[in-house]
Design a protein around this motif. Structure first.
Motif, mmCIF file in Angstrom:
data_model
loop_
_atom_site.group_PDB
_atom_site.id
_atom_site.type_symbol
_atom_site.label_atom_id
_atom_site.label_comp_id
_atom_site.label_asym_id
_atom_site.label_seq_id
_atom_site.Cartn_x
_atom_site.Cartn_y
_atom_site.Cartn_z
ATOM 1 N N ASP A 354 0.857 -1.179 0.000
ATOM 2 C CA ASP A 354 0.000 0.000 0.000
ATOM 3 C C ASP A 354 0.896 1.233 0.000
ATOM 4 O OD1 ASP A 354 -1.594 2.187 0.596
ATOM 5 O OD2 ASP A 354 -2.855 1.109 2.018
ATOM 6 N N PRO A 355 0.919 2.003 -1.094
ATOM 7 C CA PRO A 355 1.904 3.081 -1.202
ATOM 8 C C PRO A 355 1.762 4.163 -0.143
ATOM 9 C CG PRO A 355 0.310 3.188 -3.002
ATOM 10 C CD PRO A 355 0.077 1.901 -2.302
ATOM 11 N N LEU A 356 0.543 4.393 0.350
ATOM 12 C CA LEU A 356 0.377 5.450 1.345
ATOM 13 C C LEU A 356 0.608 4.969 2.771
ATOM 14 C CD1 LEU A 356 -1.111 6.744 -1.196
ATOM 15 C CD2 LEU A 356 -2.240 8.174 0.502
ATOM 16 N N GLN A 357 0.712 3.653 2.960
ATOM 17 C CA GLN A 357 0.966 3.103 4.292
ATOM 18 C C GLN A 357 2.385 2.584 4.430
ATOM 19 O OE1 GLN A 357 -1.298 3.183 6.693
ATOM 20 N NE2 GLN A 357 -2.995 3.922 5.455
ATOM 21 N N ALA A 358 3.059 2.344 3.317
ATOM 22 C CA ALA A 358 4.370 1.686 3.343
ATOM 23 C C ALA A 358 5.435 2.556 3.996
ATOM 24 C CB ALA A 358 4.790 1.334 1.919
ATOM 25 N N LYS A 359 6.308 1.900 4.745
ATOM 26 C CA LYS A 359 7.466 2.550 5.366
ATOM 27 C C LYS A 359 8.742 1.921 4.824
ATOM 28 C CE LYS A 359 5.008 5.244 8.001
ATOM 29 N NZ LYS A 359 4.971 6.703 7.747
ATOM 30 N N ILE A 360 9.790 2.707 4.797
ATOM 31 C CA ILE A 360 11.049 2.247 4.206
ATOM 32 C C ILE A 360 11.759 1.245 5.111
ATOM 33 C CG2 ILE A 360 13.394 2.994 3.605
ATOM 34 C CD1 ILE A 360 12.208 5.500 2.394
ATOM 35 N N TYR A 415 5.180 4.522 -7.173
ATOM 36 C CA TYR A 415 5.129 3.887 -5.848
ATOM 37 C C TYR A 415 6.226 4.442 -4.947
ATOM 38 C CZ TYR A 415 5.710 0.300 -2.252
ATOM 39 O OH TYR A 415 5.862 -0.352 -1.051
ATOM 40 N N ASP A 416 7.459 4.527 -5.455
ATOM 41 C CA ASP A 416 8.569 5.023 -4.635
ATOM 42 C C ASP A 416 8.366 6.488 -4.255
ATOM 43 O OD1 ASP A 416 10.494 2.626 -4.800
ATOM 44 O OD2 ASP A 416 10.005 3.003 -6.891
ATOM 45 N N MET A 417 7.737 7.256 -5.131
ATOM 46 C CA MET A 417 7.448 8.652 -4.802
ATOM 47 C C MET A 417 6.519 8.732 -3.599
ATOM 48 S SD MET A 417 6.937 10.205 -8.640
ATOM 49 C CE MET A 417 6.662 11.891 -8.108
ATOM 50 N N HIS A 418 5.506 7.872 -3.562
ATOM 51 C CA HIS A 418 4.606 7.847 -2.412
ATOM 52 C C HIS A 418 5.355 7.442 -1.146
ATOM 53 C CE1 HIS A 418 0.730 8.733 -4.129
ATOM 54 N NE2 HIS A 418 0.802 7.763 -5.021
ATOM 55 N N VAL A 419 6.177 6.417 -1.243
ATOM 56 C CA VAL A 419 6.900 5.921 -0.066
ATOM 57 C C VAL A 419 7.802 7.009 0.498
ATOM 58 C CG1 VAL A 419 8.601 4.253 0.733
ATOM 59 C CG2 VAL A 419 6.778 3.523 -0.813
ATOM 60 N N LEU A 420 8.529 7.680 -0.383
ATOM 61 C CA LEU A 420 9.401 8.765 0.080
ATOM 62 C C LEU A 420 8.577 9.898 0.690
ATOM 63 C CD1 LEU A 420 11.975 8.853 -2.842
ATOM 64 C CD2 LEU A 420 12.416 8.112 -0.492
ATOM 65 N N GLY A 644 -8.457 10.761 6.119
ATOM 66 C CA GLY A 644 -9.915 10.792 6.085
ATOM 67 C C GLY A 644 -10.475 10.673 4.682
ATOM 68 N N ARG A 645 -9.630 10.230 3.732
ATOM 69 C CA ARG A 645 -10.030 10.138 2.331
ATOM 70 C C ARG A 645 -9.766 8.739 1.778
ATOM 71 N NH1 ARG A 645 -10.120 15.104 -0.849
ATOM 72 N NH2 ARG A 645 -10.379 16.873 0.580
ATOM 73 N N VAL A 646 -10.367 8.486 0.625
ATOM 74 C CA VAL A 646 -10.096 7.252 -0.104
ATOM 75 C C VAL A 646 -9.049 7.562 -1.164
ATOM 76 C CG1 VAL A 646 -11.048 5.648 -1.801
ATOM 77 C CG2 VAL A 646 -12.309 6.122 0.290
ATOM 78 N N HIS A 647 -8.024 6.691 -1.253
ATOM 79 C CA HIS A 647 -6.924 6.903 -2.189
ATOM 80 C C HIS A 647 -6.845 5.710 -3.135
ATOM 81 C CE1 HIS A 647 -5.261 10.248 0.270
ATOM 82 N NE2 HIS A 647 -5.828 9.550 1.256
ATOM 83 N N THR A 648 -7.312 5.907 -4.348
ATOM 84 C CA THR A 648 -7.210 4.832 -5.333
ATOM 85 C C THR A 648 -5.797 4.767 -5.898
ATOM 86 O OG1 THR A 648 -8.271 3.880 -7.290
ATOM 87 C CG2 THR A 648 -7.839 6.230 -7.350
#
Length: 919
Positions: A354-360, A415-420, A644-648
Motif C-alpha cells: 500500500d503506497p500510502l501506508q508503506a514505510k522504508i 510507488y517510490d514517490m509515495h513511499v518517500l 480521512g479520504r479514499v486513495h485509489t
C-alpha cells in the motif's frame, strides 16, 4: 552413468503453436511455434545435461496403426496452415543448433523414442524423455524418466515422472499404464476404451485384479453397467492394446555416437534468427562469434523477446558487484557517486504494498551496470546487524533525491514517490521509468521487472518469494535477513538500470513512441501521483445508509425469488438456479457452459428476463448485491485514517489502449446506468467551502472516428455543431433532421457507438430488439451514408494484419496479437479491436494530455484546486468556492486546446456538491 536426452518434438510443436501468441516477423510470417519449441530446447540442455540427445518428430504419412485401425487419429483436425509453414524452418534451425534430428518414415515419434530408450537401457545409459504425451509413461522404469518441460506454456518447474512420480500421478505403476490406457481409452489418438470407465474405475480394477488380463478373465463377475460395457468391449481390447503399446523394436540408431550434439552453425543460425527477427538470440550469437564464450550449450540462446520493429543492441552486464552499506563512510562514498552520476537508478524496499501506508526498510541504487548498493535501515529480526539510523540516513539522501538536476530512473517510480513522501521527501528529477518504457514499446506484454529482465536481458532475477517466502509463510521485508535482502535489492536497482539502457533506445528510435512516453506517460505519472496522494472525500454515513437500504431491498428480492420459484434456494448457486429455471420451471436453456451444463450467466438472464419474471428478479438481486459488497460496504472501510479520504491507485500499464485502470478501490467501474449506482457517486463529496467540478469530452470517440475516417458526412456534422445522432438518424431513415423522433435518434445512437465497437447485425438486432434483417438494413444504410467509415474500417483491418498493431492519432501502438490467428473467433475479435482501438486509444491519449495540462496550470498558478479523479473520459476536481468561476472558465479551454483535430473538441463542465450532482 551417461545420459540420453530424447525430445518428443511433435508433442511440443502443437502445444507451442497453441500456447504461444500469434507472433510474426515483419514479413507477416508466423514464428510463434518456432520460438516456443526452440525455447524449450534451450531449457532442456541447460536443465538436463546429457552426453547424447535427439529431437524426434513424426514423419508424414500412415503407420501400421492406421492399417490396423483406420479411425486411428481420425478425430484430429487438419494441420493449420500457420503451423505447417513453420515446420521446415524449425527443422532447419534445430539442425543448425547442433541437435540430432530424427524423422523415421512410417514410424511414429513415440516408437522411435521407445526404441532408443530401450536400446540405451541395454547399454547402461540413463534416458530422460521430454514430452507432454502421457502414453510415453509406459516406458518409465529405473533407467527411463519422463519430464514435461512445457506443461503450462513455459512454466519454470517441470513435471518429473520417475517410477514413483507415475504412481503418484496415475495411481498405478508404469508397468500398468498400457492396461490403464486400454481401459480408459486415448481420446487424443481416437482410441476408444471401455464405455463409462474413467481413471478411477480403471485404477480400482487394476488394483483389485492386478492386470488387464485378469480383469478380462473376471469380466463375468463385474456387476452393473460398467460390467456390461466391459463385456461388450472384450473383442476390441486386443486391438486397443496394440494401438496403445509403444513399439520398441524399430531399428533407428546403430551407434549412440551419432547422437552427440554437434557444434552450432553460427552463420546459419544468425541468418535464421535474423529472418525470424529473434533479436535477443542474435545478440547471443554475436557474443559467440566474438569468442566471448565457447560452450556449445550456450549456443542454444536465452529466450527471445517477441519480434519487434526496432533493434535492441544493449549487451547485458552480468557482473554482480553488489555492496551492503553499514557505515557512514560507505554511505558517503556512494552519495558522492550519486551526485556525480548522469543517471541514478533508485529503488525502495518497504513494509507494505500500500503506497500510502508503506514505510522504508531499505534503499538501493545503481549508477553503473553490474554494480549496485543496498542500504538496510529497519530490518528488525532477531540478531539483525546494526544498521545506519533511518532518519539521519534519509536526511543525507534527501538533497540528492529532491535535486531536479540529478536525474532518476526506476521501475514504477510512482510507488517510490509515495513511499518517500511518507517520510517527508519529494522525489524530484524523475526522468525515466522502465515500467512505462515497456508499456509504450510493447503494451501487449507483461511489464514486471522480472519478466522484462528475462525478455530483454536474458537474466532471471531473484524472485521476491525466494527471500520473503510465499503464501502464509511470507514475511514482511523487514524480517528478511540483511544478507538476502542486500543481494535482492541491489539486483533490483542494477537490473532496472540495465533495462533502461536496453529499452529506452528502442522507444526513442521512434519519434511517435518517444512522444507517447515523454509527453504523455511520464508527465501523467507525476500528475497521477499527486492525484492519488490527495485522495477523494467520502461521506461514509451516506454509504452506510445506502448499504442498509440495499440490504432491505435484497431481502425483498430474495423473498420474491422464492415465491416465483415455489421454494427457497441459494440465489448465488448456479447449480440450484439451473435446477429451478431449466428443471422445475421447464425454461429452455439458451446456451451451455464449457462443462456442458445450462448457463445462467448475465447474458442468458438478460434474455430470459424479457419473457420470465424470475430471471428479472435475479438480475436485480445480483446487481444490488455486487453494488453492496463492492462499494457501499467496502468504501467506508477503505478510508485512510490519516487523511480521512479514499486513495485509489491508477495503473498506467494495463490496458493496451492506454486507458488507466483504477484499483483499491476501483473507481472506473461504478455503475451509472441504474439509480442505485448513481447514488454511490453522491457519497463522493467536496469539503465545506468547495464544490466538485466534473469535465469530460463530448462524444469524443465519434469525433475521433470522423477525424480518422475523414468521412465527409461526419466531418460536416461536427463542424456545424449538429447533433450527430440526429444527423445519423436522418441519413438512415431518410427523413429531415427536424422530423427525427426520439426512437429514431435512439436507434441511431446505438448504431453510431455499436459500429465503432465492431457490433454485428446480430448484436445490433439484440440491442434494439429488432429482426436481424432490419438491423442489417440499418447497417448497410449507415455505411452507404458514411462510406468513409467503411473504408477506414477495411483499411485498418488490413494494416493490423500487415504490422500486428494499429496506432492512435499521436502514435501509440495498439497491438492486436491475434489478428492473424488461425482461430476464427480470436481473429474476428482482434479485427474488432483493431477498428476500435485507435478511437479508444486516442481518447485515452487526449484525456491524459488534458490531465497534464490542467495539473500544470494548477501548479503554475499556485491554485488550491486539486485534481482528484480521472475516470475514462472525465476529469474530476475539488475546487474551493473562491476559485470556482476561474476553473469553470479555464477548464474547458485547456481541455479543448491540447490537440487540433479535423473536428472541434468539445469539453462540458458540471458543478455540484457531489460527484453525482456535478453531472
Amino acid at each position: 552413468m551417461k545420459t540420453l536426452l530424447l525430445v518428443d518434438g511433435s508433442s511440443y510443436l502443437y502445444r507451442a503453436f497453441h500456447a504461444m501468441p500469434d507472433l510474426r516477423n515483419s514479413a507477416n510470417e508466423p514464428v510463434g511455434a518456432i520460438q516456443g519449441v526452440l525455447n524449450m530446447l534451450r531449457r532442456l540442455h541447460k536443465d538436463y545435461p546429457s552426453e547424447y540427445s535427439a529431437c524426434v518428430f513424426d514423419a508424414k504419412g500412415k503407420t501400421f496403426r492406421e492399417d490396423l485401425y483406420p479411425e486411428y487419429k481420425a478425430n484430429r483436425v487438419s494441420m493449420p496452415d500457420d503451423l505447417r509453414v513453420q515446420i521446415e524452418p524449425l527443422y532447419e534451425t534445430i539442425r543448425a543448433m547442433g541437435w540430432p534430428l530424427i524423422i523415421e518414415e512410417g514410424v511414429e515419434a513415440d516408437d522411435v523414442i521407445g526404441a532408443l530408450a530401450k536400446q540405451a537401457e541395454k547399454e547402461g545409459i540413463k534416458t530422460i524423455i521430454s514430452t507432454g504425451d502421457k502414453d510415453i509413461t509406459q516406458l518409465v522404469n529405473a533407467h527411463i524418466t519422463v519430464v514435461n518441460t512445457m506443461r503450462d506454456a513455459f512454466r519454470k518447474t517441470d513435471d518429473v515422472l520417475d517410477v514413483a512420480g507415475v504412481e503418484n500421478k496415475f495411481g498405478i505403476p508404469p508397468d500398468k499404464i498400457i492396461d490403464y490406457l486400454v481401459l480408459v481409452g486415448d481420446t487424443s489418438d481416437n482410441v476408444p476404451g471401455v464405455e463409462k470407465v474413467g481413471p478411477k474405475t480403471a485404477v480400482k480394477w487394476l488394483t483389485e485384479y492386478g492386470s488387464l488380463d485378469n480383469i478380462v478373465a473376471n469380466a463375468d463377475s463385474i456387476k452393473g453397467v460398467v460390467g456390461d460395457n466391459l463385456r461388450k468391449a472384450l473383442p476390441w481390447l486386443p486391438t486397443a492394446r496394440e494401438l496403445i503399446t509403444i513399439r520398441c523394436d524399430v531399428g533407428v540408431c546403430e551407434h549412440f555416437d551419432d547422437l552427440i550434439q554437434q557444434a552450432p552453425d553460427i552463420e546459419k543460425l544468425h541468418s535464421l534468427f535474423d529472418h525470424f527477427e529473434f533479436r535477443t538470440w542474435k545478440r547471443e550469437l554475436d557474443k559467440l562469434s566474438d569468442g566471448s564464450t565457447s560452450s556449445t550449450a550456450s549456443a542454444t540462446p536465452p529466450p527471445p523477446s517477441a519480434p519487434v520493429a526496432t533493434k535492441n543492441d544493449y549487451v547485458p552486464d552480468t557482473r554482480r558487484q553488489y555492496q551492503a552499506i553499514f557505515t557512514e563512510d560507505e554511505l558517503d562514498n556512494w552519495l558522492a557517486r550519486l551526485q556525480q552520476a548522469e543517471l541514478v537508478c533508485f529503488d525502495t524496499e518497504t513494509t507494505s504494498l500500500d503506497p500510502l501506508q508503506a514505510k522504508i526498510v531499505g534503499v538501493s541504487f545503481s549508477v553503473t551496470p553490474g554494480e549496485a548498493a543496498y542500504v538496510p535501515l529497519t530490518h528488525d529480526y532477531f540478531d539483525a546487524p546494526t544498521q545506519l539510523p533511518l532518519h539521519a540516513t534519509l536526511d543525507k539522501l534527501k538533497p540528492i533525491l529532491e535535486n531536479t538536476a540529478i536525474k532518476k530512473v526506476g521501475q514504477n517510480l510512482k510507488y517510490d514517490m509515495h513511499v518517500l513522501a511518507n517520510h517527508g521527501i519529494q522525489l524530484q528529477g524523475v526522468a525515466h521509468d522502465t515500467l512505462l518504457q515497456s508499456y509504450v514499446f510493447e503494451s501487449h506484454k507483461g511489464h514486471g521487472m522480472d519478466e522484462l529482465s528475462e525478455r530483454h536481458l536474458g537474466i532471471t532475477p531473484i524472485p521476491f518469494e525466494a527471500v520473503a517466502g510465499k503464501g502464509a509463510k511470507q514475511v514482511s521485508f523487514n524480517q528478511v535477513t540483511v544478507e538476502q535482502a542486500s543481494e535482492y535489492a541491489a539486483e533490483d536497482a542494477d537490473i532496472t538500470l540495465q533495462l533502461h539502457r536496453a529499452l529506452y533506445p528502442q522507444v526513442a528510435e521512434s519519434s511517435k513512441l518517444d512522444f507517447i512516453y515523454a509527453q504523455i506517460e511520464m508527465p501523467s505519472m507525476l500528475a497521477l501521483q499527486r492525484m492519488e496522494r490527495h485522495g477523494v472525500l467520502i461521506d461514509s454515513h451516506m454509504l452506510n445508509r445506502q448499504s442498509n437500504e440495499i440490504g432491505l431491498r435484497l431481502m425483498e428480492l430474495e423473498k420474491q425469488a422464492y415465491e416465483l420459484a415455489g421454494q427457497p434456494f441459494n440465489l448465488g448457486s448456479p447449480k440450484q438456479l439451473q435446477e429451478i429455471l431449466f428443471g422445475k420451471l421447464g425454461i429452455k436453456p439458451l446456451k451451455k457452459t464449457p462443462s456442458g451444463v445450462p448457463s445462467t450467466d448475465e447474458d442468458v438472464l438478460q434474455e430470459l428476463a424479457l419473457d420470465y419474471p424470475l430471471p428479472k428478479v435475479l438480475l436485480e438481486y445480483r446487481g444490488l448485491a455486487k453494488l453492496k459488497s463492492t462499494y457501499t460496504d467496502k468504501l467506508p472501510k477503505m478510508i485512510n485514517p490519516q487523511t480521512g479520504r479514499v486513495h485509489t491507485n491508477y495503473n498506467q500499464a494495463v490496458a493496451i489502449t492506454g486507458r488507466l485502470a483504477s484499483s483499491d478501490p476501483n473507481l472506473q467501474n461504478i455503475p451509472v446506468r441504474t439509480a442505485e449506482g448513481r447514488r454511490i457517486r453522491e457519497a463522493f463529496i467536496a469539503p465545506r467551502g468547495s464544490h466538485i467540478v466534473s469535465a469530460d469530452y463530448s462524444q469524443i470517440e465519434l469525433r475521433i472516428m470522423a477525424h480518422l475516417s475523414q468521412d465527409a458526412g461526419m466531418l460536416s456534422a461536427f463542424a456545424n455543431n449538429e447533433d450527430i445522432h440526429r444527423a445519423t438518424a436522418a441519413e438512415i431513415f431518410g427523413v429531415e433532421k427536424t422530423a427525427v423522433d426520439n426512437e429514431q435518434r435512439r436507434y441511431a445512437k446505438v448504431i453510431n457507438f455499436g459500429l465503432i465497437y465492431g457490433m454485428s447485425a446480430f448484436g445490433l438486432a439484440q440491442n434494439l430488439n429488432i429482426e436481424r434483417s432490419a438491423a442489417q438494413s440499418y447497417i448497410e444504410r449507415y455505411f452507404a451514408r458514411y462510406p468513409g467509415v467503411r473504408q477506414y474500417m477495411s483499411e485498418t483491418r488490413e494494416l493490423a494484419k500487415q504490422q500486428g498493431y494499429v496506432e492512435t492519432i499521436f502514435g501509440r501502438r495498439l497491438w492486436v496479437p491475434e489478428i492473424n490467428s488461425a482461430n476464427g473467433n480470436r481473429r474476428a475479435g482482434a479485427e474488432r479491436a483493431a477498428i476500435n482501438a485507435p478511437m479508444q486509444g486516442t481518447a485515452a491519449d487526449l484525456i491524459k494530455l488534458a490531465m497534464i495540462a490542467v495539473d500544470k496550470w494548477l501548479t503554475d498558478e499556485k491554485l488550491q484546486t486539486k485534481l482528484i479523479m480521472q475516470v475514462h473520459d472525465e476529469l474530476v476536481l475539488e475546487v474551493p468556492d473562491t476559485e470556482l468561476e476561474l476553473v469553470k472558465q479555464q477548464l474547458p479551454l485547456l481541455m479543448q486546446s491540447v490537440a487540433t483535430l479535423d473536428v472541434p473538441l468539445l469539453a462540458e463542465v458540471g458543478i455540484g456538491n457531489s460527484w453525482e450532482s456535478a453531472h
